[in-house]
Write an enzyme that holds these catalytic residues in place. Sequence first.
Site, PDB file in Angstrom:
ATOM      1  N   ARG A 107       7.638  -4.773  -0.558  1.00  0.00           N
ATOM      2  CA  ARG A 107       9.072  -4.944  -1.217  1.00  0.00           C
ATOM      3  C   ARG A 107       8.930  -4.386  -2.797  1.00  0.00           C
ATOM      4  O   ARG A 107       7.953  -4.835  -3.344  1.00  0.00           O
ATOM      5  CB  ARG A 107       9.482  -6.251  -1.232  1.00  0.00           C
ATOM      6  CG  ARG A 107       9.974  -6.763   0.126  1.00  0.00           C
ATOM      7  CD  ARG A 107      10.348  -8.179   0.376  1.00  0.00           C
ATOM      8  NE  ARG A 107      10.675  -8.574   1.774  1.00  0.00           N
ATOM      9  CZ  ARG A 107       9.876  -8.808   2.808  1.00  0.00           C
ATOM     10  NH1 ARG A 107       8.660  -8.822   2.513  1.00  0.00           N
ATOM     11  NH2 ARG A 107      10.274  -8.733   3.801  1.00  0.00           N
ATOM     12  N   HIS A 132       9.124  -1.273   2.726  1.00  0.00           N
ATOM     13  CA  HIS A 132       8.458  -0.442   3.420  1.00  0.00           C
ATOM     14  C   HIS A 132       8.970   1.183   3.406  1.00  0.00           C
ATOM     15  O   HIS A 132       8.969   1.673   4.410  1.00  0.00           O
ATOM     16  CB  HIS A 132       8.315  -0.741   4.964  1.00  0.00           C
ATOM     17  CG  HIS A 132       7.773  -1.927   5.201  1.00  0.00           C
ATOM     18  ND1 HIS A 132       6.581  -2.609   4.210  1.00  0.00           N
ATOM     19  CD2 HIS A 132       7.606  -3.045   6.107  1.00  0.00           C
ATOM     20  CE1 HIS A 132       6.199  -3.661   4.680  1.00  0.00           C
ATOM     21  NE2 HIS A 132       6.773  -3.978   5.862  1.00  0.00           N
ATOM     22  N   HIS A 205       0.761  -1.171   9.590  1.00  0.00           N
ATOM     23  CA  HIS A 205       1.268  -2.102   9.808  1.00  0.00           C
ATOM     24  C   HIS A 205       1.139  -2.548  11.204  1.00  0.00           C
ATOM     25  O   HIS A 205       1.976  -3.144  11.947  1.00  0.00           O
ATOM     26  CB  HIS A 205       2.820  -2.060   9.833  1.00  0.00           C
ATOM     27  CG  HIS A 205       3.808  -3.346   9.485  1.00  0.00           C
ATOM     28  ND1 HIS A 205       3.736  -4.221  10.330  1.00  0.00           N
ATOM     29  CD2 HIS A 205       4.352  -3.280   8.199  1.00  0.00           C
ATOM     30  CE1 HIS A 205       4.734  -5.078   9.945  1.00  0.00           C
ATOM     31  NE2 HIS A 205       4.832  -4.765   8.567  1.00  0.00           N
ATOM     32  N   ASP A 277       3.386 -15.012   4.912  1.00  0.00           N
ATOM     33  CA  ASP A 277       3.880 -13.466   4.648  1.00  0.00           C
ATOM     34  C   ASP A 277       3.670 -13.312   3.050  1.00  0.00           C
ATOM     35  O   ASP A 277       4.641 -13.279   2.566  1.00  0.00           O
ATOM     36  CB  ASP A 277       5.394 -13.419   5.120  1.00  0.00           C
ATOM     37  CG  ASP A 277       5.804 -12.143   5.079  1.00  0.00           C
ATOM     38  OD1 ASP A 277       5.218 -11.243   4.826  1.00  0.00           O
ATOM     39  OD2 ASP A 277       7.226 -11.771   5.603  1.00  0.00           O
ATOM     40  N   GLU A 342      -2.133  -6.224   6.088  1.00  0.00           N
ATOM     41  CA  GLU A 342      -1.681  -4.827   5.574  1.00  0.00           C
ATOM     42  C   GLU A 342      -2.395  -4.907   4.080  1.00  0.00           C
ATOM     43  O   GLU A 342      -2.251  -5.541   3.189  1.00  0.00           O
ATOM     44  CB  GLU A 342      -0.288  -4.865   5.175  1.00  0.00           C
ATOM     45  CG  GLU A 342       0.679  -5.112   6.528  1.00  0.00           C
ATOM     46  CD  GLU A 342       1.866  -5.708   6.332  1.00  0.00           C
ATOM     47  OE1 GLU A 342       2.804  -5.239   5.693  1.00  0.00           O
ATOM     48  OE2 GLU A 342       2.023  -6.949   7.084  1.00  0.00           O
TER      49      GLU A 342
END
Length: 376
Positions: A107, A132, A205, A277, A342
């Site tokens: 982000r 993304h 991803h 996350d 990632e």
Amino acid sequence: MRPQHLVVLPLLALAACSTTETKPPTANLTKEPFGKSKTGELVERYTLRNSKGMEVAILTYGGIVQAIRLPNGPGKTIDVVLGFDTLDGYLGEHPYFGALIGRYGNRIGNAKFTLNGKEYKLAANNNGHSLHGGLKGFDKVVWAPKEIPGEEPALELTYTSKDGEEGYPGDLTTTVRYTLTNANELKLEYNATTDKDTVLNLTNHTYFNLAGAGEGDILGHSIQILADRFTPVDKGLIPTGELKPVAGTPFDFTEPKPIGSRIMQDDPQMVNGKGYDHNYVLNSGGGALALAARVTGPNGVRTMEVLTTQPGVQFYSGNFLDGSNKGKGGHVYNQRYGFCLETQHFPDSPNKPDFPSVVLKPGEKYQSTTVYRFLQ
Ligand code: BGC
């Protein structure tokens, strides 16, 4: 002439019989058409094979890792990545299965940043933030393929993103080389150059499930992340700017722990992420290729190591998977059926002067490497 032919033909037939006994080796790099993009461009699927029976399928659409098949007993393989059997699935709504992410992985807060005194506005495609790469990121374009044959086959994908594309400055040419080694490693080498100052954060991803894609959730997988700190986030998953020690929190994976062991804890960060996350600040600091994480499937079944030159890794426990995607072999991917690692620079770096810089200037070469290594 005729009698000679009669003699030669049986000889050829005999030769053919003898070669079928010693099976000819399967080509280690093949391609096939995989459909057309929404704009009518041909999409191809490349398959890389190594000497150990491992196979990796890559699409020219979005640089997507469509399959990683690992040897699984005599004559058998198991596919450990989530995705679709056909291009249609990838052209529809999905949470970036297998995709190459750019220009900016993760982000950018409030979908804007300032570079050299100029403000750049991006698509606000995620709760007012940019995620993304925007509306049509690197995951939704067709890349130009180049085969790199050899003992260890490789595929190189190149894409030039034009100045202003998705709001980012500079003509940016990116090349990603995917190599399948005979040590059961998928190596991704990212390179890029620009003709104007810009910001860049490339990643991949892929969602993994080491028990096999579609075979239940990943909560029983055990993970170790070589990071003493992580970047806590606000409710919109934008880093606060702090580098917080993981010690004493459910984010501590410095020793291997099951993903599910603390995911339900009433921790404000866990609530913000709806699970894991978060970006981990790797102890390696980035630069040289170093081990970032190690994951083992349920009951100790197969292990994957992730090595990277990047300073961070986003550990995403598939919290937003909701069963709406029907995947390969008709499997439905419910919440936490896959996890992502990632490798990246930290989220929102363009707005966080204290984070490692993501600025790329003309004359400089962006280079990063990530290796996914599979051990049985
Ligand atoms: C993000 C998640 C997001 C997922 C799919 C991850 O990189 O951190 O918040 O839901 O990608 O878009």
